[in-house]
Design a protein around this motif. Structure first.
Motif, PDB file in Angstrom:
ATOM      1  N   ARG A 109       6.290   4.453   0.237  1.00 56.99           N
ATOM      2  CA  ARG A 109       6.776   5.376   0.888  1.00 56.99           C
ATOM      3  C   ARG A 109       7.871   4.809   1.162  1.00 56.99           C
ATOM      4  O   ARG A 109       9.361   5.826   1.089  1.00 56.99           O
ATOM      5  N   SER A 110       8.111   4.544   2.392  1.00 62.10           N
ATOM      6  CA  SER A 110       8.593   3.520   3.556  1.00 62.10           C
ATOM      7  C   SER A 110       9.922   2.943   2.775  1.00 62.10           C
ATOM      8  O   SER A 110      11.296   2.853   3.254  1.00 62.10           O
ATOM      9  N   ARG A 167       0.808  -1.052   0.087  1.00 58.69           N
ATOM     10  CA  ARG A 167      -0.197   0.367   0.237  1.00 58.69           C
ATOM     11  C   ARG A 167       0.411   1.368   0.320  1.00 58.69           C
ATOM     12  O   ARG A 167       2.172   1.122   0.850  1.00 58.69           O
ATOM     13  N   LYS A 194       1.511   3.941   1.966  1.00 60.60           N
ATOM     14  CA  LYS A 194       2.313   3.997   3.230  1.00 60.60           C
ATOM     15  C   LYS A 194       3.798   3.105   2.911  1.00 60.60           C
ATOM     16  O   LYS A 194       4.617   3.929   3.199  1.00 60.60           O
ATOM     17  N   TYR A 195       2.942   1.627   3.118  1.00 57.78           N
ATOM     18  CA  TYR A 195       4.614   1.198   2.872  1.00 57.78           C
ATOM     19  C   TYR A 195       5.357   1.158   1.630  1.00 57.78           C
ATOM     20  O   TYR A 195       6.948   1.266   1.377  1.00 57.78           O
TER      21      TYR A 195
END
Lengths: 254, 352
Positions: free
Chosen positions: A188-189, A183, A185-186
């Motif tokens: 981006r991380s 997803r 956010k993952y």
């Protein structure tokens, strides 16, 4: 009229070609993240990549910089050979879980423990993809594959290999983390971690590896969306996301 | 040039350094370990790369990386370790990368022993790993030749973009002899295919995979064309007392050297024996050997193995002249007397 400004484009480090990856496979996202980071750090013209044996063997057709193909599991050794004679270049290996965690365990452990100043992106999808979905060292207990038709029996086939945890034990490793790309956010991380891994190498701080939990809808027998959910529900509990080793000098880069 | 006393393994290492070897990757194994030890001291002194890898498998793949990056690179080992290197040698051949591999052979199969042997001839000269390929193979019989052939190996590897092997035995590795170390001005050719970072050019790819039959066949045809060129241009051998010889001994490396002493004794007895000693084992010196079939009454093949080069001799002779054989299987160097006895037997049987 106001002048147009490009805010989003294809990374220069990625070729404008279709890939052979299956629908819903996350190799494409991971390739893209690597390419974006290489562009952002302006490394394309000094990067040398190593493609593994496995689904991503053709990565050299997709990345737009110098690349070598390694024998199965040997990418860290090939990367070592290149980096030792060309320390001025940025060298990274792209490896799957069969490649790195089965046949290539010796090469990865020793490259890490030598503090080899290279970067590894390790794609863990819990299965041998290219050969058609056999058990990998990372296959979960009970997981059905074409070589564990009744599910992985740990009494017979042993336990899933926790690579990030293992590599973190080596004295030479500088940056060892696990991420996923299921997803935004993952993603981006994960991008941030890949950037830190390359920065670790640029600063000469030693071995860096980003384990990326990845999907294989085709061999898991799922739709792309089911595969993303299965990963989050089953892989993340066994392979927790997080930072397993970040030496102080790497922390200081941030 | 001053003569110095050097051990074979150390002489090979020094020759490699003089030939411009930029990087060495190795793993200890008797009877070649002094080569690794010599490199561990000298290479860092010269600002070059030395690395003791975790296995021969890792080392040969480090060699592949350094070769792909355009550097002159070497590894060394002995028989069991060279078996492990075969994977990487196949990839070096498939990707057309130049590299020098030293095999100081010991007795086999399996762990065998650490004594001198020549039982890796098949492995060295017939490819050794998977696929249709040949490394160039040079066989020294003295420490001086080990030096000269090592320098030549780097030249040939670069010239043909091909893995090149020095095939010695434990005796060559361990013996100490007075040698001359030549000054070499290494001139590696330009390597526009090397991985250096793609600044100012299109990207380079080093690979051996061609998924479709057509492209792989085209690739293999190119490789085979190169091997034919090597076979046409790089056959090497030396001769000893072949004038009038009816008993022609064919032996390489240490066996060839011992045969020379046996031949001298035989000549003292009036037996017309001589030596044909192959230097390049691939390409095999077929043309020169074939031309001896007019003169020879018998070819006697001597090997420290059960008879491996014997098959190449038989392929060249094609039944025109008898081919006889004696081998030593224990990891052992034959004595000149044993050779002399065999020559006498051959003279009685084929020339009287």
């Amino acid at each position: 009229m106001p002048e147009g400004k490009i805010v989003f484009k294809q990374p220069e480090a990625l070729e404008d070609v279709p890939t052979h990856y299956c629908p819903g496979c996350t190799h494409g996202i991971i390739h893209r993240l690597i390419a974006e980071v290489i562009d952002e750090l302006d490394l394309r013209e000094k990067t040398i990549g190593i493609a593994p044996v496995g689904c991503s063997v053709l990565a050299y057709h997709y990345f737009n910089f110098d690349m070598a193909e390694a024998a199965h599991g040997r990418a860290p050794a090939v990367a070592t050979g290149i980096k030792r004679v060309r320390p001025e270049n940025v060298v990274f290996a792209y490896q799957g879980d069969g490649d790195l965690a089965a046949i290539g365990t010796a090469e990865i452990i020793h490259a890490a423990n030598r503090a080899e100043n290279i970067t590894v992106v390790f794609v863990n999808n819990a299965v041998f993809g290219m050969t058609g979905g056999q058990m990998a060292p990372t296959t979960l207990p009970g997981q059905v594959t074409t070589s564990t038709p009744t599910g992985r029996d740990v009494k017979l086939a042993g336990y899933p290999m926790k690579v990030a945890e293992l590599i973190a034990q080596t004295t030479g490793a500088a940056y060892v983390v696990r991420r996923t790309v299921t997803r935004p956010k993952y993603i981006r991380s994960c991008r941030k971690a890949i950037k830190t891994a390359f920065e670790t190498q640029l600063a000469g701080l030693g071995f860096s590896i980003v384990e990326v939990l990845s999907t294989c809808p085709t061999n898991w027998g799922m739709s792309p969306l089911e595969a993303l959910k299965w990963l989050e529900d089953n892989m993340i509990p066994y392979y927790p996301l997080g930072d397993y080793k970040v030496i102080d000098e790497v922390e200081a880069l941030a | 040039m001053a003569r110095v006393l050097m051990k074979g393994n150390e002489a090979i290492a020094e020759a490699a350094i003089r030939a411009g070897c930029d990087a060495y990757f190795g793993y200890p194994i008797t009877p070649q370990t002094e080569l690794l030890e010599y490199m561990s001291k000298r290479m860092p002194e010269l600002g070059r790369v030395f690395l003791q890898g975790e296995s021969e498998v890792a080392c040969i793949n480090m060699v592949l990386g350094a070769a792909a990056a355009g550097r002159r690179v070497m590894t060394s080992s002995s028989s069991p370790g060279v078996s492990l290197k075969q994977e990487g040698i196949s990839y070096l051949a498939g990707t057309e990368l130049p590299a020098v591999i030293v095999n100081i052979m010991r007795g086999g199969p399996g762990l065998g022993n650490v004594q001198p042997s020549q039982s890796d001839y098949f492995q060295a000269t017939k490819g050794g790993g998977h696929g249709d390929y040949f490394p160039i193979v040079l066989a020294p019989s003295t420490v001086q030749e080990a030096i000269d052939f090592t320098i030549l190996a780097f030249e040939l590897a670069d010239k043909y973009r091909n893995p090149t092997m020095i095939l010695g035995d434990g005796s060559i590795g361990q013996i100490m002899e007075p040698v001359e170390l030549p000054e070499v001005e290494p001139k590696p050719p330009p390597k526009p295919w090397a991985l250096t970072g793609c600044q100012g050019r299109e990207k380079n790819i080093v690979r051996s995979m061609y998924l479709l039959a057509g492209p792989l066949e085209a690739r293999n045809i190119i490789l085979q064309k190169k091997y034919r060129e090597i076979e046409a241009n790089e056959q090497r051998h030396t001769e000893y007392m072949l004038e009038g010889a009816g008993v022609v001994i064919v032996a390489y490396g240490t066996a060839g050297r011992v045969a020379q002493t046996g031949i001298k004794k035989a000549r003292d007895e009036g037996i017309l024996a001589g030596l044909f000693r192959p230097i390049s084992l691939y390409p095999y010196p077929k043309d020169a050997l074939s031309s001896l079939t007019d003169q020879a009454k018998v070819f006697l093949v001597l090997e420290m193995s059960a008879g491996q080069m014997l098959e190449d001799v038989e392929l060249v002779v094609k039944g025109r002249v008898p081919v006889d054989f004696q081998g030593w299987l224990g990891g052992r160097v034959p004595s000149p007397t044993e050779v002399l006895e065999k020559i006498r037997e051959m003279a009685d049987k084929y020339t009287s």
